[in-house]
Design a protein around this motif. Structure first.
Motif, PDB file in Angstrom:
ATOM      1  N   TYR A 291     -17.282 -72.800 106.690  1.00 48.20           N
ATOM      2  CA  TYR A 291     -17.105 -73.584 105.472  1.00 48.20           C
ATOM      3  C   TYR A 291     -16.174 -74.757 105.768  1.00 48.20           C
ATOM      4  CZ  TYR A 291     -19.322 -69.639 103.198  1.00 48.20           C
ATOM      5  OH  TYR A 291     -20.219 -68.668 102.830  1.00 48.20           O
ATOM      6  N   LEU A 293     -14.182 -78.555 104.429  1.00 47.57           N
ATOM      7  CA  LEU A 293     -13.664 -79.447 103.398  1.00 47.57           C
ATOM      8  C   LEU A 293     -13.308 -80.771 104.080  1.00 47.57           C
ATOM      9  CD1 LEU A 293     -12.773 -79.737 100.402  1.00 47.57           C
ATOM     10  CD2 LEU A 293     -10.472 -79.069 101.143  1.00 47.57           C
ATOM     11  N   TRP A 335     -11.715 -82.900 108.793  1.00 46.25           N
ATOM     12  CA  TRP A 335     -12.153 -81.789 107.960  1.00 46.25           C
ATOM     13  C   TRP A 335     -11.368 -80.530 108.291  1.00 46.25           C
ATOM     14  CZ3 TRP A 335     -14.711 -83.868 112.036  1.00 46.25           C
ATOM     15  CH2 TRP A 335     -15.102 -83.032 113.081  1.00 46.25           C
ATOM     16  N   VAL A 347      -8.710 -73.253  98.354  1.00 38.24           N
ATOM     17  CA  VAL A 347      -9.271 -74.609  98.385  1.00 38.24           C
ATOM     18  C   VAL A 347      -8.335 -75.571  97.678  1.00 38.24           C
ATOM     19  CG1 VAL A 347     -11.189 -76.067  97.657  1.00 38.24           C
ATOM     20  CG2 VAL A 347     -11.634 -73.765  98.532  1.00 38.24           C
ATOM     21  N   SER A 350      -5.416 -76.338  99.750  1.00 44.33           N
ATOM     22  CA  SER A 350      -5.764 -77.255 100.833  1.00 44.33           C
ATOM     23  C   SER A 350      -5.828 -78.693 100.336  1.00 44.33           C
ATOM     24  CB  SER A 350      -7.110 -76.854 101.449  1.00 44.33           C
ATOM     25  OG  SER A 350      -7.040 -75.569 102.037  1.00 44.33           O
ATOM     26  N   VAL A 351      -6.389 -78.876  99.137  1.00 48.00           N
ATOM     27  CA  VAL A 351      -6.455 -80.226  98.564  1.00 48.00           C
ATOM     28  C   VAL A 351      -5.043 -80.750  98.303  1.00 48.00           C
ATOM     29  CG1 VAL A 351      -7.216 -81.594  96.586  1.00 48.00           C
ATOM     30  CG2 VAL A 351      -8.737 -79.873  97.572  1.00 48.00           C
ATOM     31  N   THR A 373     -16.266 -82.166  98.884  1.00 47.35           N
ATOM     32  CA  THR A 373     -16.411 -80.839  98.293  1.00 47.35           C
ATOM     33  C   THR A 373     -16.502 -79.788  99.392  1.00 47.35           C
ATOM     34  OG1 THR A 373     -18.810 -81.155  98.239  1.00 47.35           O
ATOM     35  CG2 THR A 373     -17.589 -81.674  96.229  1.00 47.35           C
ATOM     36  N   LEU A 374     -16.247 -78.545  99.029  1.00 46.14           N
ATOM     37  CA  LEU A 374     -16.375 -77.449  99.990  1.00 46.14           C
ATOM     38  C   LEU A 374     -17.856 -77.196 100.245  1.00 46.14           C
ATOM     39  CD1 LEU A 374     -14.820 -75.212 101.573  1.00 46.14           C
ATOM     40  CD2 LEU A 374     -15.334 -73.709  99.643  1.00 46.14           C
ATOM     41  N   THR A 384     -19.976 -82.981 103.145  1.00 44.99           N
ATOM     42  CA  THR A 384     -18.585 -83.101 102.690  1.00 44.99           C
ATOM     43  C   THR A 384     -17.907 -84.326 103.289  1.00 44.99           C
ATOM     44  OG1 THR A 384     -16.503 -81.902 102.383  1.00 44.99           O
ATOM     45  CG2 THR A 384     -17.579 -81.632 104.501  1.00 44.99           C
ATOM     46  N   ARG A 406     -10.441 -87.170  94.711  1.00 46.46           N
ATOM     47  CA  ARG A 406     -11.230 -86.006  95.120  1.00 46.46           C
ATOM     48  C   ARG A 406     -12.631 -86.170  94.562  1.00 46.46           C
ATOM     49  NH1 ARG A 406      -9.505 -79.817  93.563  1.00 46.46           N
ATOM     50  NH2 ARG A 406     -11.242 -78.729  94.613  1.00 46.46           N
TER      51      ARG A 406
END
Length: 504
Positions: A291, A293, A335, A347, A350-351, A373-374, A384, A406
């Motif tokens: 996954y 981001l 990423w 998530v 992380s942002v 986005t994830l 992403t 974002r």
């Protein structure tokens, strides 16, 4: 005799024979000199303000130890050092404290004697010793600049730091005190500073690629003589440090170019599989599985992307996720990767961490940051990263958000507007509106205002200060020239975006 001898300088000497304080020592109290004897009977009869160094261990029984301390102090000595002095019992140590006699344990008596001689008599020998240690450290292979500083620190026996006026860039063998850094003068070639018990000798680094650097050798308890000798050692080490900086710069540029090219190939590939490209990505530690981001930092003005990459890479090490970054165009694309589906809270964390990174970067670089986005898998990584690029493009004009956006927070219209800045849309927009552009600005301006005011004739007339009939005539003429039906919602949106692009 040219100088006094103090305990702090002996403790700071990298070849002091492993001297340690047992009792009664005041590092601030100087001695006249050091005298050596195999036993106490071999010492000079008068030892006023001297350090007595025995090469044989002291007696083992407490009463003999007490007697030794009394005799040494009665002859005027202010300190007693001997191998195995740790055997002195608590009673003997208390007695020494009462007499004002310093008790020192030493592993190598003759090394201590030489260190004392260098500090009192052998100024050139002290300097030569430091220079020799610098030369020895250079003989070892260094993987990078940080490794070279570690070699220097280990050999010289003091802390070594590469600094600029903002702070410490790299250091080894300890931490340069902030007060010492603040006291360093960055103007002269060589600068020696002392703040309380801490001191540093620094020299300007003659680097063509990075101005304003200094190489500092620092420590606690350094005497004026030691500090001066370390200044010479820093001057000898500086060309090697400057050369290593240049070597690392070239390596960084080459590596950044390889990474940038690899990222570009991956994004251009899209959904097509390329085993050779996948293998090269794996060799760099880039895994497309899992996954992801994505994020992107772009310069709002001209930025040094290599320096920005160094900054971003350094900041990413603090994030609890597998992170990657590479130069891309006039910015950095990166990423975060997760092996398993991260919880929504992770998530969000992380942002927030990326926002902290953006805020820190803004202090040095004029950048805007977008976050995607994830997503999952290889195609998700592409998605992403593209979303992060769209968000960054919009963020560059969003001072209200601190130039950080974002993609999840953007609406459909904003995403379409971000697309209008792409290399494919701009020429298409110019081609679409060419019939209007060939007849001057009036038709284009009227059409753009008309579409922005939701196809309202009256609102457009008010906005442009025109009569309604003039607006109606121009809109009809524009439709005829374009050959389009503005009653169609999709056509209307496409023309509106094209107008905004051409009028930028």
């Amino acid at each position: 005799m040219s100088d006094s001898l103090d305990l702090a300088a002996l403790l700071a000497h990298p070849a002091g024979g492993g001297v340690r304080i047992l009792a009664g020592a005041d590092p601030a109290t100087p001695w006249r000199d050091l005298v050596v004897g195999a036993t106490e009977s071999d010492l000079p009869p008068q030892g006023a303000d001297l350090l007595a160094l025995l090469t044989s261990p002291p007696p083992a029984t407490p009463w003999q130890q007490d007697a030794l301390v009394r005799r040494v102090r009665d002859r005027g000595y202010r300190a007693l050092a001997a191998p195995g002095a740790e055997a002195f019992g608590s009673g003997t140590r208390t007695l020494a404290e009462r007499f004002g006699l310093a008790l020192l344990d030493v592993d190598e008596p003759m090394a201590l004697a030489r260190a004392a001689w260098e500090l009192v008599e052998g100024r050139d020998a002290l300097t030569l010793g430091y220079v020799r240690r610098v030369a020895q450290s250079i003989e070892y292979h260094a993987d990078n600049l940080a490794d070279l500083l570690r070699h220097l620190s280990t050999s010289v026996g003091h802390g070594v730091a590469l600094i600029d006026s903002e702070g410490v860039l790299l250091q080894a063998g300890g931490e340069l005190p902030a007060a010492v850094h603040a006291a360093i003068d960055f103007a002269p070639w060589l600068d020696l500073v002392s703040v309380a018990d801490d001191a540093a000798a620094s020299v300007r680094v003659d680097s063509p690629s990075r101005a304003g650097l200094r190489l500092a050798v620092f420590g606690t308890g350094l005497s004026t003589l030691q500090l001066s000798a370390l200044g010479v050692a820093a001057e000898v080490a500086m060309p090697v440090v400057a050369a290593r900086i240049l070597i690392d710069e070239v390596a960084d540029v080459n590596d950044a170019a390889v990474a940038s090219g690899l990222l570009r190939e991956f994004l251009e590939r899209g959904d097509d599989r390329d085993p050779e490209l996948d293998q090269r990505m794996l060799e760099r530690g880039w895994r497309s599985s899992g996954y992801h981001l994505g994020f992107r930092l772009v310069g709002r003005s001209r930025v040094d992307t290599l320096q920005l990459l160094r900054f971003v890479t350094s900041e990413l090490t603090a994030l609890p996720a597998d992170s990657h970054a590479a130069t891309s165009g006039r910015g950095i694309t990166g990423w975060l990767s997760f092996a398993a589906p991260p919880a929504p809270s992770r998530v969000e964390d992380s942002v927030r961490a990326l926002h902290v990174l953006h805020t820190a970067a803004r202090r040095v670089f004029n950048v805007a940051t977008g976050v995607g986005t994830l997503e999952t898998g290889s195609s998700g990584l592409v998605a992403t990263l593209e979303g992060a690029a769209d968000a960054a493009r919009l963020a560059a004009d969003r001072s209200a958000t601190g130039y950080f956006l974002r993609i999840d927070a953007l609406g459909l219209e904003q995403l379409l507007l971000s697309w209008t800045g792409s290399d494919t849309f701009v020429p298409a927009a110019e081609s679409l509106l060419a019939p209007l552009l060939a007849r001057g600005p009036e038709l284009l301006e009227t059409l753009a205002s008309y579409l922005d005011h939701e196809s309202g004739i009256a609102a457009t007339a008010d906005a442009l200060g025109l009569h309604r009939n003039t607006v109606s005539t121009r809109i009809i003429r524009a439709q005829e020239l374009l050959g389009l039906d503005l009653g169609d919602p999709e056509t209307r949106l496409a023309v509106q975006l094209a107008c905004r692009t051409v009028r930028r």
